[in-house]
Scaffold this motif. Structure first.
Motif, PDB file in Angstrom:
ATOM      1  N   GLY A  14       1.131  -1.084   0.061  1.00  0.00           N
ATOM      2  CA  GLY A  14       0.026   0.345  -0.691  1.00  0.00           C
ATOM      3  C   GLY A  14       0.998   1.465   0.047  1.00  0.00           C
ATOM      4  N   GLY A  15       0.698   2.597  -0.769  1.00  0.00           N
ATOM      5  CA  GLY A  15       1.178   3.716  -0.898  1.00  0.00           C
ATOM      6  C   GLY A  15       0.274   4.765  -1.005  1.00  0.00           C
ATOM      7  N   THR A  17      -0.893   7.795   2.487  1.00  0.00           N
ATOM      8  CA  THR A  17       0.040   8.370   3.253  1.00  0.00           C
ATOM      9  C   THR A  17       0.576   7.376   3.857  1.00  0.00           C
ATOM     10  N   ALA A  18      -0.300   6.246   4.562  1.00  0.00           N
ATOM     11  CA  ALA A  18       0.339   5.594   5.715  1.00  0.00           C
ATOM     12  C   ALA A  18       1.560   4.269   4.987  1.00  0.00           C
ATOM     13  N   SER A  42      -0.795   0.136  -6.489  1.00  0.00           N
ATOM     14  CA  SER A  42      -1.000  -0.483  -7.563  1.00  0.00           C
ATOM     15  C   SER A  42      -1.606   1.103  -7.771  1.00  0.00           C
ATOM     16  N   ILE A  45      -5.895   0.334  -7.674  1.00  0.00           N
ATOM     17  CA  ILE A  45      -6.035   0.632  -7.226  1.00  0.00           C
ATOM     18  C   ILE A  45      -5.845   2.200  -6.405  1.00  0.00           C
ATOM     19  N   ILE A  48      -7.001   6.828  -1.229  1.00  0.00           N
ATOM     20  CA  ILE A  48      -8.319   7.419  -0.408  1.00  0.00           C
ATOM     21  C   ILE A  48      -8.528   8.845  -0.982  1.00  0.00           C
ATOM     22  N   VAL A  50      -8.323  11.692   0.729  1.00  0.00           N
ATOM     23  CA  VAL A  50      -8.989  12.721   1.540  1.00  0.00           C
ATOM     24  C   VAL A  50      -6.985  12.983   2.435  1.00  0.00           C
ATOM     25  N   GLY A  51      -7.302  13.378   3.928  1.00  0.00           N
ATOM     26  CA  GLY A  51      -6.570  12.954   4.991  1.00  0.00           C
ATOM     27  C   GLY A  51      -5.703  14.227   4.677  1.00  0.00           C
ATOM     28  N   ALA A  53      -5.125  17.479   6.902  1.00  0.00           N
ATOM     29  CA  ALA A  53      -5.309  18.091   7.957  1.00  0.00           C
ATOM     30  C   ALA A  53      -4.714  17.723   9.070  1.00  0.00           C
ATOM     31  N   VAL A 193      -1.294  -6.291  -5.273  1.00  0.00           N
ATOM     32  CA  VAL A 193      -0.996  -7.859  -4.323  1.00  0.00           C
ATOM     33  C   VAL A 193      -2.460  -8.329  -5.184  1.00  0.00           C
ATOM     34  N   THR A 225      -2.815  -1.598   3.357  1.00  0.00           N
ATOM     35  CA  THR A 225      -3.782  -1.187   2.257  1.00  0.00           C
ATOM     36  C   THR A 225      -4.935  -0.680   2.556  1.00  0.00           C
ATOM     37  N   LEU A 342      -5.905   2.846   7.243  1.00  0.00           N
ATOM     38  CA  LEU A 342      -7.204   2.737   7.837  1.00  0.00           C
ATOM     39  C   LEU A 342      -7.051   1.309   7.744  1.00  0.00           C
ATOM     40  N   PRO A 349     -13.254  11.693  10.514  1.00  0.00           N
ATOM     41  CA  PRO A 349     -11.948  12.558  11.357  1.00  0.00           C
ATOM     42  C   PRO A 349     -12.230  14.582  10.911  1.00  0.00           C
ATOM     43  N   SER A 354      -6.013  11.051  12.695  1.00  0.00           N
ATOM     44  CA  SER A 354      -5.330   9.809  11.652  1.00  0.00           C
ATOM     45  C   SER A 354      -3.867   9.210  11.283  1.00  0.00           C
ATOM     46  N   ILE A 355      -3.908  10.881  10.751  1.00  0.00           N
ATOM     47  CA  ILE A 355      -2.514  10.593  10.053  1.00  0.00           C
ATOM     48  C   ILE A 355      -1.619  10.630  11.406  1.00  0.00           C
TER      49      ILE A 355
END
Ligand SMILES: Cc1cc2nc3c(=O)[nH]c(=O)nc-3n(C[C@H](O)[C@H](O)[C@H](O)COP(=O)(O)OP(=O)(O)OC[C@H]3O[C@@H](n4cnc5c(N)ncnc54)[C@H](O)[C@@H]3O)c2cc1C
Length: 385
Positions: A14-15, A17-18, A42, A45, A48, A50-51, A53, A193, A225, A342, A349, A354-355
């Motif tokens: 998964g690429g 923010t996380a 990928s 896919i 998300i 958003v995210g 702030a 994957v 992911t 996530l 939020p 979350s970040i």
């Protein structure tokens, strides 16, 4: 994993923010000579999207990476955030500001609010007013005036009371951290994957296979992911604890607008609606907007009308609908897989946390690596907790 139990191959799937926060922090602290770090993402896919702030500890994270603030601000179209304005949450027309930084100053080891409370009680008996508590928060006063100044490290300066975070473009941020990580030797693989192989006895994850048939082997797998939770859920079956009874919102509709003259304010706006709330996040090149609501109380169509009625500038993107579930995995770590982002948990939020949770998860993971990197780990630990 080798017989001495040392982790030599970390695979991040998964690429968003996380994924890139995990890759950059691991590469910075562990290096990539002893431990190989591979990130698979990928294009098929999307992230998300958003995210955008954040809260102040993100600055510690950037310091740990050695990212210059000026470079980060330029590359991610970031703006400064002094807090959040909550509008219409009590009654219509009402507003409450949640500032970062301090209220007043502690004096003789007594917290400032005690002085204010005392002043307030005397207030009732005399005509001298101590004023509203907000007046003693530099961040609130500056935000309401649409001003910003970086904080000072001199404790005698009034500017040392300033605390701040950022708003930034999430896709530009992932891009920046991707370049940073690759510069430190992180291997990036583009591809989806499609299957995961586990050890027959332990159930530990052995390899992931891409659509291209490439097989990627790992000792430790980090599931970034997003809501798909490919490893922690679909492979290892770790249950999700639903917090919908505490936090009933389960939908968001996000759209970007052009900045207007009044849009670049140094704070996030959170505007309450009858069944949900709306965010406004000002960036240098655009404003991010979105409505968060519960499908039990508001239809998608009503949400759209509500959101569009409250936009300030012209729309410059297609509205994006997001379904989510609030809650968390019963275990974020199962066998040799750790879920971060996530895939692990989501609170709506409202306080943009979350970040930050991603960063604290990565910093906790780093403290568990032993050996040569101990000193670097101690450093990261002291500045990031
Ligand atoms: C409406 C809303 C508003 C939010 N606002 C904020 C906010 O203001 N502040 C804040 O801190 N957080 C906010 N968040 C949370 C924030 O968006 C996330 O925490 C953050 O973006 C991290 O997402 P992620 O990387 O876990 O997932 P994603 O961004 O979804 O990334 C998932 C990645 O996994 C990859 N992937 C998935 N499946 C596969 C596969 N099979 N093979 C290969 N790759 C795969 C995708 O390609 C993608 O790269 C918000 C979330 C929502 C829903």
């Amino acid at each position: 994993m080798r017989s001495n139990n040392r982790i030599q191959k970390v695979v991040i799937v998964g690429g968003g923010t996380a994924g890139w926060i995990a890759a950059s922090a691991l590469a910075r602290v562990l290096g990539t000579e002893q431990v190989s770090i591979t990130l698979i993402e990928s294009d098929q896919i999307s992230t998300i999207g958003v995210g955008e702030a954040t809260i102040p500890p993100i600055r510690d994270f950037h310091r740990m990476l050695g990212l210059s603030e000026a470079d980060f601000v330029r590359r991610t179209q970031a703006t400064f955030k002094l807090g959040i304005e909550f509008a219409n949450w009590g009654v219509e027309g009402d507003s409450y500001f949640h500032p970062f930084g301090e209220y007043g100053r502690e004096f003789d080891s007594v917290a400032f609010h005690h002085y204010w409370m005392r002043g307030k009680s005397i207030d009732n008996e005399s005509s001298h007013g101590v004023g509203h508590l907000d007046q003693y928060s530099l961040c609130t006063v500056a935000a309401m005036a649409g001003k910003f100044a970086p904080n000072s490290s001199d404790p005698n300066s009034i500017l040392s009371a300033i605390g701040y975070a950022y708003h930034f473009d999430a896709s530009l941020y992932a891009q920046l951290l991707r370049e940073y990580s690759q510069g430190l030797g992180v291997r990036r693989i583009e591809g989806m994957v499609t299957s995961v192989e586990q050890q027959s006895d332990s159930g530990f994850i052995k390899t992931v296979t891409l659509e291209s048939k490439e097989v990627v082997e790992g000792d430790l797998f980090i599931d970034c992911t997003g809501f798909a939770a490919l490893l922690i859920d679909k492979t290892l079956g770790v249950e999700f604890e639903d917090w919908g009874h505490y936090l009933p919102s389960d939908r968001a509709l996000a759209v970007q607008t052009e900045n207007t003259e009044s849009s670049i304010l140094p704070y996030t706006k959170s505007i309450a609606h009858a069944a949900g709330w709306q965010w406004r996040i000002p960036l240098q090149h655009r404003t991010g907007n979105g409505i968060v609501y519960s499908s039990n109380y508001m239809s998608d169509e009503q949400a759209k009308v509500q959101l569009f009625e409250n936009l300030e500038g012209e729309m410059i993107s297609e509205p994006k609908s997001i379904k989510f579930r609030t809650g968390r995995r019963r275990q974020s770590w199962s066998k040799n897989c750790i879920a971060i982002g996530l895939s692990s948990s989501f609170l709506e939020p409202l306080e943009s946390t979350s970040i930050h949770l991603i960063q604290t998860a990565v910093s906790r993971l780093l403290t568990l690596f032993r050996g040569k990197n101990l000193i670097r780990l101690i450093l990261i630990n002291t500045i990031m907790v």
